[in-house]
Design an enzyme around this catalytic site. Structure first.
Site, PDB file in Angstrom:
ATOM      1  N   MET B  27       0.841  -1.193   0.000  1.00  0.00           N
ATOM      2  CA  MET B  27       0.000   0.000   0.000  1.00  0.00           C
ATOM      3  C   MET B  27       0.879   1.247   0.000  1.00  0.00           C
ATOM      4  O   MET B  27       0.441   2.333   0.391  1.00  0.00           O
ATOM      5  CB  MET B  27      -0.936   0.003   1.210  1.00  0.00           C
ATOM      6  CG  MET B  27      -1.889  -1.212   1.210  1.00  0.00           C
ATOM      7  SD  MET B  27      -3.514  -0.861   1.907  1.00  0.00           S
ATOM      8  CE  MET B  27      -3.081  -0.375   3.560  1.00  0.00           C
ATOM      9  N   GLY B  28       2.120   1.106  -0.453  1.00  0.00           N
ATOM     10  CA  GLY B  28       3.015   2.258  -0.542  1.00  0.00           C
ATOM     11  C   GLY B  28       3.568   2.663   0.807  1.00  0.00           C
ATOM     12  O   GLY B  28       3.548   1.879   1.759  1.00  0.00           O
ATOM     13  N   HIS B  34       9.264  -3.309   3.589  1.00  0.00           N
ATOM     14  CA  HIS B  34       8.929  -3.547   2.174  1.00  0.00           C
ATOM     15  C   HIS B  34      10.200  -3.820   1.360  1.00  0.00           C
ATOM     16  O   HIS B  34      10.218  -4.689   0.491  1.00  0.00           O
ATOM     17  CB  HIS B  34       8.228  -2.329   1.573  1.00  0.00           C
ATOM     18  CG  HIS B  34       6.957  -1.952   2.247  1.00  0.00           C
ATOM     19  ND1 HIS B  34       6.849  -0.862   3.070  1.00  0.00           N
ATOM     20  CD2 HIS B  34       5.724  -2.523   2.218  1.00  0.00           C
ATOM     21  CE1 HIS B  34       5.602  -0.763   3.514  1.00  0.00           C
ATOM     22  NE2 HIS B  34       4.898  -1.760   3.020  1.00  0.00           N
ATOM     23  N   GLN B  58     -10.415  -2.638   2.261  1.00  0.00           N
ATOM     24  CA  GLN B  58      -9.933  -3.245   3.498  1.00  0.00           C
ATOM     25  C   GLN B  58      -9.935  -2.274   4.673  1.00  0.00           C
ATOM     26  O   GLN B  58      -9.544  -2.635   5.773  1.00  0.00           O
ATOM     27  CB  GLN B  58      -8.549  -3.865   3.302  1.00  0.00           C
ATOM     28  CG  GLN B  58      -7.408  -2.879   3.159  1.00  0.00           C
ATOM     29  CD  GLN B  58      -6.132  -3.574   2.712  1.00  0.00           C
ATOM     30  OE1 GLN B  58      -6.011  -4.041   1.584  1.00  0.00           O
ATOM     31  NE2 GLN B  58      -5.171  -3.671   3.611  1.00  0.00           N
ATOM     32  N   LEU B 180       8.948  -2.327  11.957  1.00  0.00           N
ATOM     33  CA  LEU B 180       8.648  -1.272  10.987  1.00  0.00           C
ATOM     34  C   LEU B 180       7.183  -1.355  10.555  1.00  0.00           C
ATOM     35  O   LEU B 180       6.627  -2.437  10.372  1.00  0.00           O
ATOM     36  CB  LEU B 180       9.555  -1.406   9.764  1.00  0.00           C
ATOM     37  CG  LEU B 180      11.042  -1.183  10.019  1.00  0.00           C
ATOM     38  CD1 LEU B 180      11.786  -1.060   8.691  1.00  0.00           C
ATOM     39  CD2 LEU B 180      11.282   0.078  10.847  1.00  0.00           C
ATOM     40  N   ARG B 183       2.528   2.906   9.662  1.00  0.00           N
ATOM     41  CA  ARG B 183       1.770   3.703  10.639  1.00  0.00           C
ATOM     42  C   ARG B 183       2.655   4.256  11.761  1.00  0.00           C
ATOM     43  O   ARG B 183       2.172   5.027  12.591  1.00  0.00           O
ATOM     44  CB  ARG B 183       0.612   2.873  11.202  1.00  0.00           C
ATOM     45  CG  ARG B 183      -0.496   2.622  10.173  1.00  0.00           C
ATOM     46  CD  ARG B 183      -1.715   1.946  10.783  1.00  0.00           C
ATOM     47  NE  ARG B 183      -2.846   1.895   9.857  1.00  0.00           N
ATOM     48  CZ  ARG B 183      -3.220   0.815   9.185  1.00  0.00           C
ATOM     49  NH1 ARG B 183      -2.571  -0.319   9.320  1.00  0.00           N
ATOM     50  NH2 ARG B 183      -4.273   0.861   8.370  1.00  0.00           N
TER      51      ARG B 183
END
EC number: 6.3.2.1
Lengths: 272, 272
Positions: B27-28, B34, B58, B180, B183
């Site tokens: 989701m970037g 990531h 979601q 990590l 948020r």
């Protein structure tokens, strides 16, 4: 022809195939309708895979799951004669486990067929998605007779961006017009003869439209008049997206009929 | 690196690729977590595709969909540096149409994360299935941090017999132990410092187990004691199928923690 019982067998074979695969999913009790799908698949693909699986999740409690006609040996012979490459005949325990991710068909699955069979299309989409996952076909062949099913499967493919081409196939009929169905075996001689009024009324509707009549109420009344002595469940005129319409749009309309003969429901339709 | 906005672009490119494809759906707001997924994908596949799509289905009403961190330009740069081949960044209208076939996660999606976020996993599975349909990856990479998500995606792949390999990847942490998360940017300095108790309690639990303590009540109490000043949403000890367990089974247990800091929920876990 090779008969496969397990998913691993099919997946292993699939990995070795790089040419086009045509897939015909069925619940068995194969008739000329299915055969026409298989022949089309045979013409259009290097490899043809047929599945026979009476899918429990698309039957509602009290429906004819246990009584659904099963003719495995005849079906195998038919597939062999049609030069099917692989016939996939899994057990229920092969296809389903205890707790499952489910598929929820959209709201339009709760009209027409879905009105008397709520949840039916959830089960249809679930098994079709499983089979698509296993078979990884290039083309999949479905009859227009189950028009709403065909529409929902096409929508699922579109929504999930599945790399598969859905090929709609024409309804196959007896010489006297009765649409072929595995459930026709349930009919008595008298019921079978009465059932001819279904296709007759569809032909009359088609003739009316050909003469320029586009008003769906008038067309429906004509159909109901012809079938006035039958136990009609519904007559519906919809567009290809299954919205009911007031006026026929050529190349975008379907007239759908369901008639009950005792416990047997017969479906028929005409694509205008 | 090529940036793709439409499904057709990606599908057309995909048709030309016959080697292994590694896929990292995100989701970037990419962070080192990531990046570790992308690096693993880069090592294990000829072609790497990353998607960035903040998936609306979601998020529940009132959740942080609109506030979810978006850093498109930084994300593009990161993907480029990680030698991603194709970055797929579709619009919502590209991915969703009006009425859709939906995915229904199984009952175990309504515990833990699903208890506070009912329906969340239906949306996760829906978008992942769409992305899998488009990308047709060989391997797909998911972090263990979203353990329940990983478990449900693995189950979906199994239930639908999808020809894709799900690769679970280790949680990446700051030097001080904080897992990590996109948020984490919501945290104040004070909250961030308090949040270290989460990983600390997991390490202590791991040490307890290493000493032979297998009773999950004792382990949970130890964790809760360490986090006694935090707003703990849940501490759960489950097997890999997400059934709560009374005794740790080595190589089959996960300890999960969620703690709230104001509106921000932080997840962490340890796989034993």
């Amino acid at each position: 022809m090779q008969i496969l019982k397990t998913i691993e067998q099919l997946q292993n074979i699939r990995k070795t195939i790089s040419s086009n695969v045509g897939f015909v999913p069925t619940m068995g009790a194969l008739h000329d309708g299915h055969i026409s799908l298989i022949k089309k698949a045979r013409l259009e693909n290097e490899i043809v895979i047929v599945s026979i699986f009476v899918n429990p999740t698309q039957f509602l409690p009290g429906e004819d799951l246990d009584a659904y006609p099963r003719r495995d040996e005849a079906d195998k012979r038919i597939c062999e004669l049609c030069k099917v490459d692989y016939l996939f005949m899994p057990e229920i325990s092969t296809m389903y486990s205890k707790e499952e991710v489910l598929i929820k068909a959209p709201n339009k699955s709760y009209i027409l067929e879905g009105l008397t069979r709520p949840g039916h299309f959830d089960g249809v989409l679930q098994v079709v998605l499983k089979l698509f996952g296993i078979v990884q076909a290039t083309n999949a062949y479905f009859g227009k007779k189950d028009a709403q099913q065909l529409s929902l499967i096409s929508q699922m493919v579109k929504n999930l961006f599945l790399p598969i081409n859905i090929v709609p196939c024409e309804i196959v009929r007896e010489n006297d017009g009765l649409a072929l169905s595995s459930r026709n075996v349930y009919l008595s001689t008298e019921q079978r003869s009465e059932a001819l009024l279904i296709s007759k009324s569809l032909y009359s509707a088609g003739a009316l439209v050909a003469k320029g009549e586009l008003n769906t109420t008038i067309i429906k009344n004509k159909i109901l008049e012809i079938m006035k002595n039958l136990d009609v469940e519904y007559v519906a005129i919809v567009d290809r997206e299954f919205n009911e319409i007031n006026e026929i749009e050529l190349k975008n309309s379907i007239i759908l009929i369901v008639v009950r003969f005792g416990k047997t429901r017969l479906l028929d339709n005409i694509w205008l």
